[in-house]
Design an enzyme around this catalytic site. Structure first.
Site, PDB file in Angstrom:
ATOM      1  CE  LYS A 116      22.636  50.153  56.649  1.00  0.00           C
ATOM      2  NZ  LYS A 116      22.290  49.807  58.049  1.00  0.00           N
TER       3      LYS A 116
ATOM      4  CB  SER B 142      18.369  49.201  58.068  1.00  0.00           C
ATOM      5  OG  SER B 142      19.611  49.389  58.734  1.00  0.00           O
TER       6      SER B 142
ATOM      7  CB  SER C 142      20.603  47.308  60.897  1.00  0.00           C
ATOM      8  OG  SER C 142      19.316  47.823  60.945  1.00  0.00           O
TER       9      SER C 142
HETATM   10  N1  GLN Z   1      15.032  47.516  62.995  1.00  0.00           N
HETATM   11  C1  GLN Z   1      15.582  48.452  63.928  1.00  0.00           C
HETATM   12  C2  GLN Z   1      15.015  49.817  63.677  1.00  0.00           C
HETATM   13  O1  GLN Z   1      14.215  49.940  62.821  1.00  0.00           O
HETATM   14  C3  GLN Z   1      17.066  48.445  63.873  1.00  0.00           C
HETATM   15  C4  GLN Z   1      17.644  49.254  62.774  1.00  0.00           C
HETATM   16  C5  GLN Z   1      19.148  49.304  62.801  1.00  0.00           C
HETATM   17  O2  GLN Z   1      19.804  48.516  63.486  1.00  0.00           O
HETATM   18  N2  GLN Z   1      19.681  50.261  62.087  1.00  0.00           N
HETATM   19  O3  GLN Z   1      15.341  50.767  64.295  1.00  0.00           O
END
Ligand code: GLN
Length: 490
Positions: free
Chosen positions: A78, A153, A177
Site C-alpha cells: 500500500k 482504504s 481498511s
Molecule cells: N473507513 C474508515 C475511515 O474512513 C477506516 C479507514 C482506515 O482503516 N484507514 O476512517
C-alpha cells in the site's frame, strides 16, 4: 504450472526447490499487472527494479545465503508505507511527487525475508475512506465487477490479489481498511493487534488506531506474512515488546475446545444484508461441525463505535496532517496575498494539496479538539472507547474468538456512497470496534452472492491472539468454507 493456483508459501517452496525462480514468478505477476491494471487501477506505481531484485534473491537462494517461508515471493505494498525506491503518495496530490528518504520497518522486514516488491497500491487519500474513490489516481475497480468499489482504504492491495496481480499484499487498518476491502474483493485480510507490527514509516493517519496488516488468498499465507512483518521495533514507541509467535507452525493444531461468540448486536443490526447474515450462519455451522461451541455474546456499545471512531480518528488526523504545510514535505503552492507570503503559501498548499474528505476530517478534528469543545467531544469519545474495550474484555471472558460480519453489505457501486459521508462511515460499523480496542481482526471469504459478488465474515480475537484467529480461519478454509479464487477481469 499455473502460478495462480499456488499459494505464496507453495511458490516459495518451488523457488527453494528450483522448480521456479523468483524472476519467473515476478515476471509473471508484472505481466498480469501490465495486462489488467488499466481496468482495475490497483497500482499507483511499479517497481522498475523488481526483476533485478528478483535475480539477486535467486542468486542468494542458490548460494544458500537466503531461505524462509516466503523467500522469492513477490508482493504489493500500500502506498502509505515509506519506500525510497518508489514514490510514497498516500493517494494524495499533497505527496504525489514525494519519495521517502527511509524504508518503513515492515517493508524492510519484507525485503530482508527475500520478498520482491512489485509496486505500490492505490488507496483512499491518506487512508481516509472505505472505497478507494478519494485517491488522486482515481478509483480502484473491484475485479469481480468493475463497476463496483473494491472497498477501502487499502482497495488497491485487495484488488491486486483478487485480479491475480500479486499473491500477497500489505495494507493498513485504522478502522477497517484491511478487513473491509478484503471482504469486498473475496480475499483474506488480517489486522493484527495494535503494536504487533511496527508503524515506523507508516504515514500516520490516527496514531492510536493505525496498524499494518496483510492480504492473501490463504490464511496460511497470512500467517507466513505476519511472521515476517511482526515484531518489536524501538523506532515505534507503541510497538509491543513481546516475542513473535510461530503462526505457521500452529495452524494445524487442534482447535478444541473452542468457544465462538456470535455478536448479537452485529447480527440483529437492521443494516445487515441478508446474504451477509447467511454467510455468517454458514460459517457458524461449519465451526460447529469442526467441534466448536457457539455462544451468543453482547457488545452493548456497538452502536457508539462509529460516532466514537469518527471523533477520535479525525482528532488525531488533524494533528498528524498539520505537517503538510508546503514547507516540510510535498506539494507547495504560492499564495496570492503578498503581504503575508508564508501564511498564504501554507493556506494555498493545503487547500489545493488535500481533497475534500481529508479537509472534512481536519476540520472535524480541529473543532472537536478546540477550547470549550474537547470535553464534550474528544474526551467523551475517549470514555466511549474505554467502554467498547471493556465490552470486548467481557466477551473474551466467555469465548475464544468472535464471529460476525465484516461489512453490512456486499460491494456497492462506484459513486453510490462517496457523495454521502455518513453512509460511507456507517459501512465501518463492524470493523472500528477492533481498532478502538486495539484487538486483532481477520476477514475471511465466505461465498458469493447470486450475482457473483464476494461475501465475507469477520473473526476477532484477544489481544495478541492472532495465532488463534489464523488457526480458525485456516481450518475453516481447509474444511472448504470457500475455495480461494481469482476473478476473471473482462
Ligand atoms: N473507513 C474508515 C475511515 O474512513 C477506516 C479507514 C482506515 O482503516 N484507514 O476512517
Amino acid at each position: 504450472m499455473n502460478i495462480l493456483e499456488l499459494s505464496a508459501t507453495e511458490i516459495a517452496s518451488k523457488i527453494a526447490a528450483r522448480e521456479l525462480s523468483s524472476r519467473e514468478v515476478t515476471a509473471f505477476f508484472l505481466e498480469r499487472i501490465d495486462t489488467l491494471d488499466s481496468k482495475v487501477v490497483a497500482f499507483t506505481s511499479r517497481n522498475a527494479q523488481a526483476l533485478q531484485q528478483a535475480d539477486e534473491v535467486d542468486r542468494k537462494i542458490q548460494a544458500g545465503e537466503l531461505s524462509g517461508a516466503l523467500a522469492g515471493v513477490p508482493l504489493a505494498i500500500k502506498d502509505v508505507l515509506c519506500t525510497p525506491e518508489m514514490p510514497t503518495t498516500c493517494g494524495s496530490q499533497m505527496l504525489k511527487n514525494f519519495t521517502a528518504p527511509y524504508t518503513a520497518t515492515a517493508v524492510q522486514k519484507i525485503l530482508d525475508a527475500g520478498m520482491v516488491v512489485l509496486g505500490k497500491t492505490n488507496m483512499d487519500e491518506f487512508a481516509m475512506g472505505g472505497s478507494t474513490e478519494t485517491s488522486v489516481f482515481g478509483p480502484t475497480h473491484n475485479p469481480w465487477d468493475l463497476n463496483r468499489t473494491a472497498g477501502g482504504s487499502s482497495g488497491g492491495s485487495a484488488a491486486a490479489l483478487a485480479a491475480g496481480m500479486a499473491p500477497i499484499s500489505i495494507g493498513s487498518d485504522t478502522g477497517g481498511s484491511v478487513r473491509q476491502p478484503a471482504a469486498f474483493c473475496g480475499v483474506c485480510g488480517l489486522k493484527p493487534t495494535y503494536g504487533r507490527v511496527s508503524r515506523f514509516g507508516l504515514v500516520a493517519f490516527a496514531s492510536s488506531l493505525d496498524q499494518v496488516g496483510c492480504f492473501a488468498h490463504h490464511s496460511s499465507d497470512l500467517a507466513a506474512t505476519l511472521q515476517v512483518i511482526a515484531g518489536f521495533d524501538n523506532r515505534d514507541s507503541t510497538s509491543v515488546n513481546a516475542e513473535v509467535f510461530d503462526y505457521s507452525a500452529s495452524l494445524g493444531d487442534s482447535l478444541l475446545p473452542l468457544k465462538v461468540g456470535i455478536i448479537r448486536e452485529h447480527l440483529e443490526n437492521e443494516a445487515l444484508d441478508p446474504d451477509v447474515r447467511a454467510a455468517v450462519a454458514k460459517t457458524q455451522d461449519c465451526l460447529r461441525e469442526l467441534g466448536a461451541e457457539i455462544i451468543e455474546v453482547e457488545l452493548p456499545h456497538t452502536n457508539y463505535s462509529v460516532p466514537a471512531y469518527y471523533v477520535v480518528a479525525p482528532c488525531e488526523a488533524s494533528g498528524n496532517l498539520s505537517r503538510y504545510d508546503g514547507v516540510h514535505y510535498g506539494f507547495r503552492q504560492l499564495g496570492e496575498t503578498e503581504d503575508q507570503p508564508l501564511e498564504s503559501m501554507i493556506a494555498a498548499s493545503r487547500s489545493e494539496g488535500f481533497g475534500a474528505e481529508v479537509k472534512r476530517r481536519i476540520m472535524l478534528g480541529t473543532f472537536a479538539l478546540s477550547e470549550g469543545y474537547s470535553d464534550a467531544y474528544y474526551k467523551k469519545a475517549l470514555r466511549v472507547r474505554r467502554l467498547i474495550a471493556r465490552d470486548y474484555q467481557q466477551a473474551f471472558e466467555k469465548v475464544d474468538v468472535l464471529l460476525g460480519p465484516t461489512t453490512p453489505t456486499p460491494p456497492y457501486e462506484l459513486g453510490e456512497k462517496v457523495g454521502d459521508p455518513v453512509q460511507m462511515y456507517l459501512g465501518d460499523l463492524f470493523t472500528v470496534g477492533a481498532n478502538l480496542a486495539g484487538l486483532p481482526g481477520l476477514s475471511l471469504p465466505a461465498g458469493m452472492t447470486e450475482a457473483g459478488l464476494p461475501l465475507a465474515v469477520q473473526l476477532q480475537g484477544r489481544s495478541m491472539g492472532e495465532a488463534k484467529l489464523l488457526q480458525v480461519a485456516h481450518q475453516l478454509q481447509r474444511a472448504g468454507l470457500f475455495v480461494p479464487q481469482v476473478a476473471c477481469v473482462a
